[in-house]
Design an enzyme around this catalytic site. Structure first.
Site, short mmCIF file in Angstrom:
data_model
loop_
_atom_site.label_atom_id
_atom_site.label_comp_id
_atom_site.label_asym_id
_atom_site.label_seq_id
_atom_site.Cartn_x
_atom_site.Cartn_y
_atom_site.Cartn_z
N GLU A 275 -44.90 -35.73 33.12
CA GLU A 275 -44.11 -34.89 32.13
C GLU A 275 -44.72 -33.80 32.54
OE1 GLU A 275 -42.85 -32.18 30.19
OE2 GLU A 275 -43.68 -33.02 28.39
N LEU A 276 -44.03 -32.79 33.44
CA LEU A 276 -44.52 -31.57 33.93
C LEU A 276 -43.98 -30.29 33.65
CD1 LEU A 276 -44.96 -33.28 37.53
CD2 LEU A 276 -46.55 -33.52 35.63
N GLY A 277 -44.04 -29.36 34.39
CA GLY A 277 -43.60 -28.10 34.07
C GLY A 277 -42.18 -27.76 34.04
N GLU B 232 -43.55 -20.97 36.49
CA GLU B 232 -43.94 -21.28 35.15
C GLU B 232 -44.91 -20.45 34.74
OE1 GLU B 232 -43.95 -25.04 32.08
OE2 GLU B 232 -45.38 -24.87 33.82
N PHE C 3 -45.97 -19.77 31.22
CA PHE C 3 -46.62 -20.65 30.01
C PHE C 3 -47.06 -19.52 29.10
CE2 PHE C 3 -48.61 -24.30 28.33
CZ PHE C 3 -47.30 -25.15 28.37
N LYS D 43 -57.46 -39.20 27.50
CA LYS D 43 -58.27 -38.04 27.81
C LYS D 43 -57.56 -36.89 27.52
CE LYS D 43 -60.01 -34.70 30.62
NZ LYS D 43 -59.83 -33.51 30.53
N PRO D 44 -57.85 -36.27 26.30
CA PRO D 44 -57.46 -35.09 25.78
C PRO D 44 -57.76 -33.64 26.74
CG PRO D 44 -59.32 -35.57 24.35
CD PRO D 44 -59.17 -36.69 25.45
N PRO E 111 -52.45 -32.74 27.35
CA PRO E 111 -52.35 -31.09 27.46
C PRO E 111 -52.96 -30.58 26.10
CG PRO E 111 -50.01 -31.30 26.98
CD PRO E 111 -50.78 -32.78 27.05
N LYS F 256 -53.89 -15.53 33.39
CA LYS F 256 -52.73 -16.00 34.20
C LYS F 256 -51.46 -15.26 33.55
CE LYS F 256 -49.67 -19.76 35.25
NZ LYS F 256 -49.30 -21.22 34.92
N PRO G 261 -62.60 -33.76 36.61
CA PRO G 261 -63.44 -34.47 37.74
C PRO G 261 -64.48 -35.35 37.21
CG PRO G 261 -63.50 -31.89 38.09
CD PRO G 261 -62.95 -32.32 36.75
N SER H 79 -49.41 -29.61 34.06
CA SER H 79 -48.74 -28.74 35.09
C SER H 79 -48.44 -29.63 36.41
CB SER H 79 -49.85 -27.69 35.64
OG SER H 79 -50.72 -28.33 36.35
N CYS I 157 -43.59 -26.69 27.51
CA CYS I 157 -43.05 -26.93 28.84
C CYS I 157 -41.53 -26.68 29.02
CB CYS I 157 -43.20 -28.44 29.26
SG CYS I 157 -42.90 -29.44 27.83
#
Length: 497
Positions: free
Chosen positions: A250-252, A390, A392, A175-176, A150, A334, A209, A229, A284
């Protein structure tokens, strides 16, 4: 404007499609670098390189001790370049230089810890009920690892994946985030300087994508490790599941910071503030729900506000700055939406509640400096969206509770379960709460403490698997059982099914 290529097979490579994208400085809002826009062709080149390194290159035949020695060498190089890497992080994600430098000074310890652990991965001999046979287990690398990281702490969270994966003998394609790619590319170059064989660590930059999906779905990728997320994690996990790939997610979080009336209130105030406003709330494990016992609620909030009002917004490179900008324009928008949601639901913004402005900057996604004022909502009910979802960002929801049972009901009443904290002088209460809180990490009288030695991960919608500690190496290993006929048994007398 500097241009940063992909890092594949130990070399800088231009993207196959010839496309580049710009990255912005969150403090100024200005473009400051161009980054390669990779696609499926670049992903394939990186994965093929990682697979060759895993199966036929020097990495495949190195002893675990030799792999560990290389990890110790890269640790020294990261320590050497810590200040420069921290400055790159700040330009890309807008977090305070002091925090980023602290992370970069600490990151070498991960490589030293896992470098030392690399040759201590041991199988076992197995007692059998079959005379004449001997059996043992081997722990082998799971294969090529796709590490998707992330934008909030790019190098720290990449390290949490890379270091144990290398200790296990895996190779990695990173993949950053497209918002914060530059520091990861700089880190990858240090592995080559340290003497890692080409293909062991690769970086493909670009968009989900175009890079993320082809990476997850590549047939030579065996494991996907993702931090981000929960919505994106679900999508990636579903992609990987269709191909029976190993995953770690490892998520929110929506972590409760629970203050009882017997706590050291001064310590708890600073724990609550650092738990939500450090890193501008973009972590997180942010303590975004502050649960305060009824009997001390008003006095505690008054103390909290007295300290929080002094927070200084500004240039993240300035040592006097305490709150930096939000990292990305979409995240900025957001957070502002959630401020409106909180007010609409009936909560009261007793501090902040608006876009912020720092000296020398304008404000807003179309201008300069994506700042949000440190915000404290009171009168928050547990079912409100700002207490369930969340955000954030630097937004704190203060919720009253009556007793232990009420605190547990509120704390566990969300779909997340990443972290929690309890502030109390009662050791019995601390233990009772730690046993019943639905969280992967529980802190007592502290917040945001992490270590390379301590496993980290979530329950419920906060993820799958564990990072850090010895548990993390196991995430990148698979067990093989070997049977030997000692010669005392002729043929194969066993009916296996």
């Amino acid at each position: 404007m500097p241009r940063h290529a992909l890092r594949i097979h130990g070399q800088d490579r231009p993207p196959a499609g010839g496309q580049w994208f710009t990255t912005q400085n969150p403090f100024t809002g200005e473009d400051w670098a161009e980054v390669a826009r990779g696609d499926a062709r670049d992903v394939d080149a990186a994965v093929q390189s990682a697979h060759a390194a895993l199966t036929t290159g020097p990495w495949a035949t190195m002893s675990a001790t030799q792999r560990g020695a290389l990890m110790l060498r890269v640790a020294d190089l990261i320590a050497r370049d810590a200040a420069a890497l921290a400055a790159l992080e700040v330009r890309d994600n807008g977090k305070l230089y002091a925090e980023m430098l602290g992370q970069l000074n600490y990151i070498p310890q991960w490589f030293r810890y896992y470098g030392g652990l690399a040759d201590k991965i041991q199988g076992s001999t197995l007692p059998l009920d079959k005379p004449g046979y001997f059996a043992f287990t081997r722990h082998e690398p799971v294969g090529v690892v796709a590490a998707i990281t992330p934008w909030n702490s790019p190098l720290l969270l990449a390290t949490w994946k890379i270091a144990p994966a290398l200790a296990a003998g895996c190779t990695v394609v990173i993949k950053p985030s497209e918002f914060t790619s530059v520091s990861t590319l700089a880190l990858a170059a240090l592995f080559d300087e340290a003497g890692f064989p080409p293909g062991v660590v690769n970086v493909v930059t670009g968009f989900g994508p175009e890079v993320g999906s082809p990476l997850v779905e590549h047939p030579l990728v065996a494991k996907v490790s993702f931090t981000g997320s929960d919505a994106t994690g679900r999508h990636i996990n579903a992609q990987a599941a269709r191909l029976l790939k190993h995953t770690a997610m490892e998520l929110g979080g929506k972590s409760p910071n629970i203050v009882f009336d017997d706590a050291d209130l001064e310590q708890a105030v600073f724990g609550a503030i650092s738990g939500i406003f450090a890193a501008t709330g973009q972590t997180c494990i942010a303590g975004s729900r502050l649960l305060v016992q009824d009997s001390i609620h008003d006095a505690f909030v008054e103390r909290l506000l007295a300290v929080a009002r002094t927070a200084r917004l500004g240039d993240p490179m300035d040592p006097g700055t305490q709150v930096g900008p939000v990292t990305t324009p979409p995240q900025y928008r957001k957070v502002l939406e959630y401020l409106d949601i909180g007010r609409a639901e009936g909560a009261t913004a007793v501090l902040g509640g608006e876009a912020g402005h720092a000296p020398g900057c304008g404000g807003g996604p179309a201008g300069q400096g994506w700042f949000v004022q440190p915000t404290v909502f009171t009168g928050v009910q547990p079912e409100m969206r700002i207490a369930q979802e969340e955000v954030f960002g630097p937004v704190l929801s203060v919720i009253r509770f009556k007793d232990e049972a009420d605190a547990l009901r509120i704390a566990n009443g969300v779909r997340f379960g990443l972290a929690a904290a309890v502030w109390t002088r009662d050791i019995g209460r601390a233990i009772r709460m730690s046993e019943r809180l639905q969280a992967g990490t529980v802190w007592v009288n502290t917040y945001r403490a992490v270590s390379f030695m301590a496993p980290f991960g979530g329950v419920k919608d906060s993820g799958l698997g564990r990072e850090n500690g010895q548990d993390a190496v196991r995430e990148y290993l698979q067990t093989k059982t070997v049977w030997l006929n000692t010669g005392a048994v002729a043929g194969n007398p066993f009916v296996l099914r």
